[in-house]
Design a protein around this motif. Structure first.
Motif, PDB file in Angstrom:
ATOM      1  N   GLN A 258      36.579  38.109  13.885  1.00 20.50           N
ATOM      2  CA  GLN A 258      37.240  37.533  13.405  1.00 20.50           C
ATOM      3  C   GLN A 258      37.948  36.344  12.864  1.00 20.50           C
ATOM      4  O   GLN A 258      38.914  36.306  14.077  1.00 20.50           O
ATOM      5  CB  GLN A 258      37.961  38.665  12.260  1.00 20.50           C
ATOM      6  CG  GLN A 258      36.515  40.762  11.577  1.00 20.50           C
ATOM      7  CD  GLN A 258      37.315  40.821  11.303  1.00 20.50           C
ATOM      8  OE1 GLN A 258      38.957  41.220  11.352  1.00 20.50           O
ATOM      9  NE2 GLN A 258      37.225  41.995  11.042  1.00 20.50           N
ATOM     10  N   ASP A 259      37.964  35.251  11.964  1.00 21.47           N
ATOM     11  CA  ASP A 259      38.965  34.711  12.300  1.00 21.47           C
ATOM     12  C   ASP A 259      39.502  33.255  13.415  1.00 21.47           C
ATOM     13  O   ASP A 259      39.394  32.785  13.252  1.00 21.47           O
ATOM     14  CB  ASP A 259      40.254  34.663  12.260  1.00 21.47           C
ATOM     15  CG  ASP A 259      40.821  35.956  11.030  1.00 21.47           C
ATOM     16  OD1 ASP A 259      40.096  36.274   9.876  1.00 21.47           O
ATOM     17  OD2 ASP A 259      41.160  37.298  11.321  1.00 21.47           O
ATOM     18  N   ARG A 261      37.841  30.036  14.681  1.00 20.70           N
ATOM     19  CA  ARG A 261      37.089  29.168  14.518  1.00 20.70           C
ATOM     20  C   ARG A 261      35.803  27.921  14.799  1.00 20.70           C
ATOM     21  O   ARG A 261      35.355  28.940  15.917  1.00 20.70           O
ATOM     22  CB  ARG A 261      38.618  27.629  14.902  1.00 20.70           C
ATOM     23  CG  ARG A 261      39.793  28.378  14.355  1.00 20.70           C
ATOM     24  CD  ARG A 261      40.366  27.284  14.546  1.00 20.70           C
ATOM     25  NE  ARG A 261      40.675  26.887  16.445  1.00 20.70           N
ATOM     26  CZ  ARG A 261      41.491  26.813  17.251  1.00 20.70           C
ATOM     27  NH1 ARG A 261      42.706  25.407  17.039  1.00 20.70           N
ATOM     28  NH2 ARG A 261      41.698  26.631  18.783  1.00 20.70           N
TER      29      ARG A 261
END
Length: 361
Positions: A258-259, A261
């Protein structure tokens, strides 16, 4: 009731209906987006787009996806994974020059009645696209890669001049998901994906580590590496079996991912170990990210089929290559991973469920 009051009431009823309709439309778009983003493969993604949109929005009778596919890569993937009557029949491999001829810059949707040429090109398997169509460009990284095509029996469902914000937004998400799905399939074909968790494997990580260290050597910024180990994982396997252990590993991979880049790397290093590579991340930023990941896993619910909640935690070792530092020896990649491994060992020795950052003297 006077005429003015009657007019106001009618206007209020009209606005209320419009608000309800808009909320329903937005809710439908959100549902389609979530399903697209969570699709596990390219065939499933095409099914969600081409079958899910007509199921969700009244008035849209058929949907196709057209993409430039010069090597027939997408066609083979869809045919290999799609059922005979699935969305596979709604994918169109379109020549590049034909695709370029559909739109002019700036790329905008085309709305209006369908002509014979457009129908033959984009809706040959769908006679229901007989009234009006919306042909929306699929653009990824500034390149036109295809079109999202919606057809209706109603000649006035798609008419020139109506707002196209939602169509363009949906097409942008679809283009991103198509691109991601193709890249994911390529990774699997190249043997760089872990079959259990669906994330990258050790081989891919080692390749990316060499690339990022080479980039770091050109003074491209700091490079953080983390090694994540599931605490007492052997006890989970011994007590509940390997199927439960596999479910835990898949959930942890999802939580770690999750999250991230686009430039970040998450891979399963082996067994119950995961590794992350975060280019352009300072030690302070990396420590905050590691702590957030550790806490996220500690406070997540891990439920086995019997309905029992498992308490799952991880230990994390972290180290960083700093720009402008030349004291990492002849092989900075080896130095970095040794530091990460040593920090992870310290985290486990200190009681587990913690983050230890390598201290470089």
């Amino acid at each position: 009731m006077d005429q003015a009051s009657t007019t106001q009431e009618r206007e209020w009823i009209r606005l209320s209906k419009q608000l309800r309709d808009n909320e329903r439309i937005w809710s439908g778009f959100r549902q389609i987006e979530v399903r697209m983003i969570g699709s596990p493969s390219l065939p499933d993604l095409i099914d969600i787009i081409t079958l899910g949109i007509p199921e969700t929005f009244p008035g849209i009778d058929c949907v196709t996806v057209a993409c430039a596919d010069p090597e027939y890569e997408m066609t083979r993937l869809i045919e290999a994974g799609g059922a005979p009557d699935s969305g596979a029949r709604s994918f169109v491999a379109i020549p590049r020059e034909t695709l370029d001829g559909l739109f002019t810059r700036p790329w905008r949707p085309r709305l209006g009645p369908v002509d014979e040429r457009l129908h033959a090109l984009l809706f040959s398997n769908h006679p229901c696209a007989s009234g009006s169509v919306a042909v929306t460009p699929l653009v990824r990284r500034g390149e036109l890669i295809g079109s999202l095509n919606q057809g209706s029996r109603d000649p006035r469902h798609f008419i020139p001049g109506i707002a196209t914000d939602l169509l363009e937004h949906l097409a942008a998400v679809a283009a991103m998901c198509i691109d991601n799905s193709i890249n994911h399939e390529r990774l699997k074909l190249d043997g760089l994906t872990d079959p259990l968790t669906g994330i990258s494997n050790r081989r891919f990580f080692e390749r990316r580590l060499a690339e990022e260290v080479e980039r770091w050597a050109r003074r491209a910024g700091p490079l953080v590496c983390m090694l994540v180990d599931v605490d007492f994982f052997k006890q989970v396997n011994d007590q509940y079996g390997h199927q439960v252990g596999d479910r835990v590993l898949r959930q942890i991979a999802s939580l770690l991912g999750q999250d991230l880049r686009g430039s970040d790397v998450l891979a399963r290093y082996g067994g119950e170990e995961f590794v992350l590579l975060l280019p352009g991340t300072t030690p302070v930023q990396g420590a905050a990210i590691a702590e957030r990941l550790r806490s996220r896993i500690e406070h997540s619910a891990f439920v086995i089929p019997e309905g029992i909640d498992l308490d799952v935690t991880v230990s994390i070792g972290m180290a960083c290559l700093q720009p402008g530092v030349d004291s990492y020896g002849p092989d900075p990649a080896v130095w970095l991973f040794k530091q990460v491994d040593a920090a992870l060992y310290q985290a486990k020795e200190a009681g587990r469920n913690r983050v230890i950052q390598a201290v470089v003297s």
